[in-house]
Design a protein around this motif. Structure first.
Motif, PDB file in Angstrom:
ATOM      1  N   SER A 234       0.849  -1.191   0.000  1.00 55.87           N
ATOM      2  CA  SER A 234       0.000   0.000   0.000  1.00 55.87           C
ATOM      3  C   SER A 234       0.886   1.242   0.000  1.00 55.87           C
ATOM      4  N   ALA A 235       0.329   2.345  -0.473  1.00 56.10           N
ATOM      5  CA  ALA A 235       1.066   3.611  -0.411  1.00 56.10           C
ATOM      6  C   ALA A 235       1.000   4.203   0.991  1.00 56.10           C
ATOM      7  N   THR A 236      -0.066   3.934   1.716  1.00 55.40           N
ATOM      8  CA  THR A 236      -0.275   4.658   2.979  1.00 55.40           C
ATOM      9  C   THR A 236      -0.668   3.785   4.172  1.00 55.40           C
ATOM     10  N   VAL A 237      -0.991   2.533   3.935  1.00 58.23           N
ATOM     11  CA  VAL A 237      -1.599   1.720   4.997  1.00 58.23           C
ATOM     12  C   VAL A 237      -0.671   0.562   5.358  1.00 58.23           C
ATOM     13  N   ASP A 238      -0.567   0.271   6.655  1.00 59.45           N
ATOM     14  CA  ASP A 238       0.172  -0.913   7.086  1.00 59.45           C
ATOM     15  C   ASP A 238      -0.788  -2.066   7.365  1.00 59.45           C
ATOM     16  N   ALA A 239      -0.222  -3.233   7.601  1.00 62.25           N
ATOM     17  CA  ALA A 239      -1.049  -4.450   7.659  1.00 62.25           C
ATOM     18  C   ALA A 239      -1.696  -4.706   9.022  1.00 62.25           C
ATOM     19  N   HIS A 240      -1.514  -3.790   9.959  1.00 60.92           N
ATOM     20  CA  HIS A 240      -2.077  -3.936  11.303  1.00 60.92           C
ATOM     21  C   HIS A 240      -2.661  -2.607  11.734  1.00 60.92           C
ATOM     22  N   PRO A 241      -3.647  -2.607  12.608  1.00 58.83           N
ATOM     23  CA  PRO A 241      -4.358  -3.788  13.089  1.00 58.83           C
ATOM     24  C   PRO A 241      -5.611  -4.007  12.252  1.00 58.83           C
TER      25      PRO A 241
END
Ligand code: SPD
Length: 281
Positions: A234-241
């Motif tokens: 993603s350009a802006t989002v992480d995988a948690h939570p």
């Protein structure tokens, strides 16, 4: 087809399933399509002799391709699935109430036709009004100007034959352009040990395109070595939570995925960390 079906990987590793009977053997413009009923995994789809999915163990793969992205993406109104003509991926996507529109872009209409006929136990809601089927090359479809997507899921076969283009940087660039701000891409990225070079090449390609790239892992009993990888980008989002309201909608319906699996799947083994240039603990 004899009593056994063997998939051979690079003439080095062989995985065999005992076959009860062949249900379909056909050849499309793109590939050979077989559907066989096997002892261990029930009805199984093979493309060009490689095992793609089976009724009894498909949930590991489809839940892990879909739910890490769908529980985390800020919006999941519009979802594109590239490949995945068997329908397992769209079935998981359509479990979410917030999903308004799903495009399934599959290159080979005969794969979908064969799966609708012989793999009814996948329980794909093909008639869901939110679902649109497009039979086209996914690389060309994503490259074109068109509606943006909140989530893109790439459910391709291996990086040889018709799916090869789905593993390239230009395609990953096109995916980024078709994503909304906050959009999330998730894809299958091959066997993390047995296909280490393919896995690393895919992750590195994604890292060249997206600022946030997180490989993750899960079981896949019918793929060579039984261990599989996926990658979240993603350009802006992480995988948690994962969002609690999304988990509430799907956790009780999943057979493998849950919030603990989500957290654990993103843990990286030391050899993967080293290969990707990250610090080991
Ligand atoms: N080695 C086979 C990898 C195939 C991944 N995609 C399977 C499609 C299931 N929907």
């Amino acid at each position: 087809m004899g009593e056994w079906f063997d998939e051979t990987f690079k003439d080095q590793v062989r995985l065999g399933l005992r076959v009860r009977r062949s249900l379909l053997h056909s050849k499309s413009e793109y590939q050979t399509i077989d559907i066989v009923d096997t002892e261990p995994y029930g009805v199984t789809l093979l493309l060009d002799g490689a095992m793609m999915t089976s009724v009894r163990e498909e949930y590991f793969y489809h839940e892990m391709l879909v739910h890490p992205a769908l529980t985390v993406a800020p919006s999941i109104r519009r979802v594109l699935v590239v490949g995945g003509g068997d329908g397992g991926t769209v079935r998981e996507v359509l479990r979410y109430r917030e999903v308004e529109r799903v495009i399934l872009c599959e290159i080979d209409a005969l794969v979908t036709e064969a799966c609708k006929t012989h793999m009814a136990d996948f329980h794909v809601p093909w008639d869901d009004p939110r679902l649109t089927l497009v039979f086209r090359d996914g690389v060309a479809y994503v490259r074109e100007e068109g509606e943006p997507f909140d989530v893109i899921l790439i459910d391709g076969a291996d990086p040889v034959g018709p799916a090869e283009g789905l593993f390239t940087s230009p395609f990953h660039e096109s995916c980024k352009r078709r994503l909304t701000r906050g959009g999330v891409l998730a894809l299958q990225s091959e066997a993390p040990f047995l296909m280490r070079e393919d896995f690393l090449r895919i992750v590195r390609s994604l890292r060249g395109v997206f600022p946030r790239v997180h490989p993750y892992f899960g079981p896949a009993p019918i793929y060579p070595s039984g261990s599989w990888s996926f990658t979240f980008a993603s350009a802006t989002v992480d995988a948690h939570p994962p969002m609690p309201e999304r988990l509430e909608q799907i956790e009780t319906r999943c057979r493998y995925y849950n919030r603990d699996i989500h957290r654990a799947a993103f843990a990286q083994p030391n050899d993967v960390r080293r290969a990707l240039g990250a610090r080991c603990v």
